[in-house]
Enzyme design. Sequence first.
Site, short mmCIF file in Angstrom:
data_model
loop_
_atom_site.label_atom_id
_atom_site.label_comp_id
_atom_site.label_asym_id
_atom_site.label_seq_id
_atom_site.Cartn_x
_atom_site.Cartn_y
_atom_site.Cartn_z
N THR A 79 0.85 -1.19 0.00
CA THR A 79 0.00 0.00 0.00
C THR A 79 0.88 1.23 0.00
O THR A 79 2.04 1.19 0.42
CB THR A 79 -0.92 0.04 1.24
OG1 THR A 79 -0.11 0.13 2.43
CG2 THR A 79 -1.80 -1.20 1.31
N GLN A 81 0.61 3.79 1.88
CA GLN A 81 0.91 4.23 3.24
C GLN A 81 2.15 3.53 3.78
O GLN A 81 2.99 4.16 4.42
CB GLN A 81 -0.29 3.95 4.16
CG GLN A 81 -1.49 4.83 3.92
CD GLN A 81 -2.39 4.31 2.81
OE1 GLN A 81 -2.11 3.28 2.19
NE2 GLN A 81 -3.50 5.01 2.56
N GLN A 83 4.49 1.89 1.79
CA GLN A 83 5.61 2.16 0.90
C GLN A 83 6.19 3.56 1.11
O GLN A 83 7.31 3.84 0.69
CB GLN A 83 5.18 1.97 -0.55
CG GLN A 83 4.86 0.54 -0.93
CD GLN A 83 6.05 -0.38 -0.75
OE1 GLN A 83 7.17 -0.05 -1.12
NE2 GLN A 83 5.81 -1.55 -0.15
N HIS A 151 4.69 9.65 17.40
CA HIS A 151 4.57 8.85 16.18
C HIS A 151 3.82 7.55 16.44
O HIS A 151 3.27 6.96 15.49
CB HIS A 151 5.96 8.57 15.58
CG HIS A 151 6.76 7.54 16.31
ND1 HIS A 151 7.56 7.84 17.39
CD2 HIS A 151 6.87 6.20 16.12
CE1 HIS A 151 8.16 6.74 17.82
NE2 HIS A 151 7.75 5.72 17.07
N ASP A 221 11.63 -4.59 18.57
CA ASP A 221 11.97 -3.35 17.88
C ASP A 221 13.39 -2.94 18.21
O ASP A 221 14.18 -2.58 17.32
CB ASP A 221 10.98 -2.25 18.27
CG ASP A 221 11.29 -0.94 17.57
OD1 ASP A 221 11.65 -0.96 16.37
OD2 ASP A 221 11.18 0.13 18.21
N TYR A 225 16.48 -2.67 15.42
CA TYR A 225 17.14 -1.44 15.00
C TYR A 225 18.60 -1.39 15.47
O TYR A 225 19.46 -0.83 14.77
CB TYR A 225 16.35 -0.20 15.42
CG TYR A 225 16.47 0.28 16.84
CD1 TYR A 225 17.64 0.88 17.32
CD2 TYR A 225 15.39 0.19 17.71
CE1 TYR A 225 17.73 1.34 18.62
CE2 TYR A 225 15.47 0.66 19.02
CZ TYR A 225 16.65 1.23 19.47
OH TYR A 225 16.73 1.70 20.75
#
Length: 405
Positions: A79, A81, A83, A151, A221, A225
């Site tokens: 989608t 959003q 991408q 976010h 997460d 990262y």
Amino acid sequence: MEDEYNDPLVNASQLAQEAFQADPVQGERLTNFSEFNASRRDGDRSGPLSGVQLHGKIINDPIHGTFRLDAQCKVIFDTRQFQRLRRLKQLGMTYYVFPVVVLSGAALDVDRSDVRTVEVAGLCHDLGHGPFSHVFEREFLKRKGILDWDHEDMSAKMLDFLIDENHIDSISPDDVSRVKAFITSGHGVGAQEASKVTLGGPTKRWLAEIVANGRNSIDVDKFDYLARDATYCGVNLSCNFNRLMQFSKVIDDEICYKYTEYMNLYELFHARALMHRSVYTHKKAKAIEFMVVDALLEADKALKFSEKIWDASEFVRLDDNILDYVENFDFYSSIFSLRDDSTETHIRAAQRIIERLRRRQLYKYVTDAPIPFEVLERGRWEAPLHKMLSTVTRAVMSTCLQRML
């Protein structure tokens, strides 16, 4: 002592593998989500992704190797959003210092729905990042005086927008609520309260700790990262993330780790501190951050893009390309008739800063001042209001003061 840990160990990869093995159809199979049609939302849900048969997807990742992306996740993956993340640099302005880093990234009654929900939460938890990742939220919006935006909440809004715009009915409303709670469980009401709201009771609270662990911040997460950033930045870490997942289990509805892994857990937080010192708060990267924020502040006076952060349908258009748009505003304004006299002064000021950035004429490092963390947390210290000094970043306990040339 080893016999105490003969029960099935809990980690995301094992749960997924067990769920896949329970399914008689393996690999790149055709998956039909028609069973979810009964829980479709009210209104017209017709569309290109409504009630169709979908394939999964095999991903070859340089960090985690080859793995299968579930068909339900692939619907979200393909989608606009999602991408959009290709146009966001996970490490913000650190890219200018490290140019290669462009990351866009049974016993517990666990069923297939639980695995899928956690998968989708992990896939979507960063949908709400703004341009230049944390720089947008922690520096730009803070200097605009916007302190009630984060976010994680925007990721939840983006997920709703993604599902509505693409007419995705393969995820039930209950599962969407659980996914959003998992995404935001690292802050606000916390992991336990979020899971109670979405699971209808105190059971399976540990699922909310997999993606965003508000209890101790040990989650996948962080594993991802740190491993990814260290690999692409050429930093050697001594933490064994896979071992932590292998030696984890659920006790009293919380994810716990075997006592022998205490040094590995120490190395996890040591790795985070090392990455902050050597990469995330690199003095050149911080100088570039301040320059970009100054340019965005000037441009925002004309373009008002800070007003577009509350609505997901508008926020989705904000990405790292905003700097190129400001830099080439003359070109775009001539095509779309965007120019007016009130924008000229601010755009020119922003363009001058961006030009310095392109020429590597960065703000100069002066010194650093160690400020006690508790003083910063209580808001008892503010940056000196001097015309030669910039604002202060609170990313670490050592605060960098930059000279504004």
